[in-house]
Write a protein that holds these residues in place. Structure first.
Motif, short mmCIF file in Angstrom:
data_model
loop_
_atom_site.label_atom_id
_atom_site.label_comp_id
_atom_site.label_asym_id
_atom_site.label_seq_id
_atom_site.Cartn_x
_atom_site.Cartn_y
_atom_site.Cartn_z
N ALA A 28 0.84 -1.20 0.00
CA ALA A 28 0.00 0.00 0.00
C ALA A 28 0.88 1.25 0.00
O ALA A 28 1.88 1.33 0.70
N GLY A 29 0.49 2.22 -0.82
CA GLY A 29 1.11 3.53 -0.79
C GLY A 29 2.37 3.70 -1.62
O GLY A 29 2.86 4.83 -1.77
N GLU A 30 2.91 2.64 -2.21
CA GLU A 30 4.16 2.80 -2.95
C GLU A 30 3.88 3.05 -4.44
O GLU A 30 2.88 2.62 -4.99
N ILE A 31 4.80 3.76 -5.07
CA ILE A 31 4.76 3.99 -6.51
C ILE A 31 5.84 3.13 -7.14
O ILE A 31 7.03 3.29 -6.84
N ALA A 62 -4.38 -11.45 -4.68
CA ALA A 62 -4.72 -10.06 -4.39
C ALA A 62 -5.51 -9.99 -3.09
O ALA A 62 -6.19 -10.94 -2.71
N ALA A 63 -5.39 -8.88 -2.41
CA ALA A 63 -6.15 -8.67 -1.19
C ALA A 63 -7.64 -8.78 -1.50
O ALA A 63 -8.10 -8.38 -2.57
N GLU A 64 -8.39 -9.33 -0.58
CA GLU A 64 -9.82 -9.54 -0.80
C GLU A 64 -10.53 -8.22 -1.08
O GLU A 64 -10.34 -7.23 -0.37
N GLY A 65 -11.32 -8.21 -2.15
CA GLY A 65 -12.07 -7.03 -2.51
C GLY A 65 -11.23 -5.88 -3.04
O GLY A 65 -11.68 -4.73 -3.05
N LEU A 66 -10.04 -6.17 -3.51
CA LEU A 66 -9.12 -5.13 -3.96
C LEU A 66 -9.73 -4.31 -5.09
O LEU A 66 -10.24 -4.84 -6.07
N ARG A 67 -9.69 -2.99 -4.94
CA ARG A 67 -10.20 -2.08 -5.97
C ARG A 67 -9.03 -1.59 -6.82
O ARG A 67 -8.04 -1.08 -6.30
N PRO A 138 -9.61 3.69 -5.93
CA PRO A 138 -8.87 2.43 -6.04
C PRO A 138 -7.79 2.31 -4.98
O PRO A 138 -7.21 3.30 -4.53
N GLN A 139 -7.51 1.08 -4.62
CA GLN A 139 -6.37 0.78 -3.75
C GLN A 139 -5.10 0.61 -4.57
O GLN A 139 -4.01 0.76 -4.04
N VAL A 140 -5.28 0.26 -5.85
CA VAL A 140 -4.15 0.16 -6.78
C VAL A 140 -4.52 0.91 -8.05
O VAL A 140 -5.57 0.64 -8.65
N GLY A 170 -4.16 7.22 -0.70
CA GLY A 170 -3.45 6.17 0.00
C GLY A 170 -3.28 4.91 -0.84
O GLY A 170 -3.05 3.82 -0.31
N CYS A 171 -3.41 5.06 -2.15
CA CYS A 171 -3.34 3.90 -3.04
C CYS A 171 -1.89 3.61 -3.44
O CYS A 171 -1.01 4.46 -3.35
#
Length: 255
Positions: A28-31, A62-67, A138-140, A170-171
């Motif tokens: 999470a949070g990295e580019i 992938a994390a469950e429910g990942l957007r 989105p998370q990603v 925070g994606c």
């Protein structure tokens, strides 16, 4: 738990391995930016990760429910098609007006809401595509050469916007880019591909790696960067002699 973890991903085009033995973990949070020469499998990998290209081997978790939000490299628009920016955001399903306007405002194109999509400039279209990608927070955020065809100032501005959205939402951000002089200042971690992962780490580590220099020479190590990105994340770094390893997947909510 990591957002995405991919292990030993293989993608073939006929008898040819486009991507071989790729592993990566996305936090999470990295580019994270994937670079490499033409034909190195960068875009194939991204398309595989969003389900547009089947993988021939390996596993993706992938994390469950990942957007996931996706910005394509290009969008071909029939110039005779009457489609406004606002109507475009309703595809494939209607979006509340307030939500659409918020996304357009975040990407700096809320004034284009009533404009015809086919009449937008390249930079305007990319920001509209980005607005569509962030509609569902989105998370990603996945981008395939999002600044192709833009000049350097426009490219730098777009990458600054991506960084700001990362901070706001925070994606994590995963993107392919060919603009080494900008990317090296706009990312936390670089994955250098040539069918497999040649080297991986912070921009400073990768630009000093022999495999990177062999592919790109020594003149693209960030000296031409249009702005300076502060690397706030302490990511694990790899040299260029490790086993091939790289990147991601999850459902594409905007396909």
């Amino acid at each position: 738990m990591s957002l995405i973890q991919a292990t030993h991903i293989d993608v073939r085009h006929g008898a040819t391995h486009a991507v071989q033995g790729v592993n990566v973990t996305l936090e999470a949070g990295e580019i994270v930016t994937i670079v490499g020469p033409n034909g190195s499998g960068k875009s194939t990998l991204l398309r595989a990760l969003i389900g547009a290209v089947p993988v021939d081997g390996g596993t993706i978790k992938a994390a469950e429910g990942l957007r996931v939000g996706y910005v394509p490299q290009k969008l071909h628009i029939d110039p005779t098609l009457p489609l406004t920016v606002r109507r475009f955001l309703n595809l494939p399903k209607r979006v509340p007006t307030a939500k659409a306007r918020e996304a357009l405002a975040r990407t700096g194109v809320d004034h284009l809401e009533k404009r015809q999509l086919a009449g937008l400039s390249g930079g305007q279209l990319q920001r509209v595509l980005l607005a569509r990608a962030i509609l569902n927070r989105p998370q990603v955020l996945v981008l395939d050469e999002p600044t192709q065809g833009l000049d350097q100032p426009a490219s730098a501005a777009f990458y600054r916007l991506i960084e700001a959205l990362r901070d706001e939402l925070g994606c994590a951000v995963l993107m392919v880019s060919h603009e080494l002089h900008v990317v090296m200042s706009a990312t936390d971690r670089v994955i250098c591909m040539n069918g497999h992962i040649c080297c991986e780490g912070t921009p400073e580590v990768v630009t000093a790696a022999p495999a990177y220099r062999e592919l790109f020479g020594t003149g693209t190590g960030g000296a031409l960067a249009l702005y300076r990105h502060e690397h706030n994340h302490d990511h694990h770094e790899h040299g260029c002699d490790h086993d091939p390893a790289s990147v991601l997947s999850a459902e594409d909510p905007v396909s």
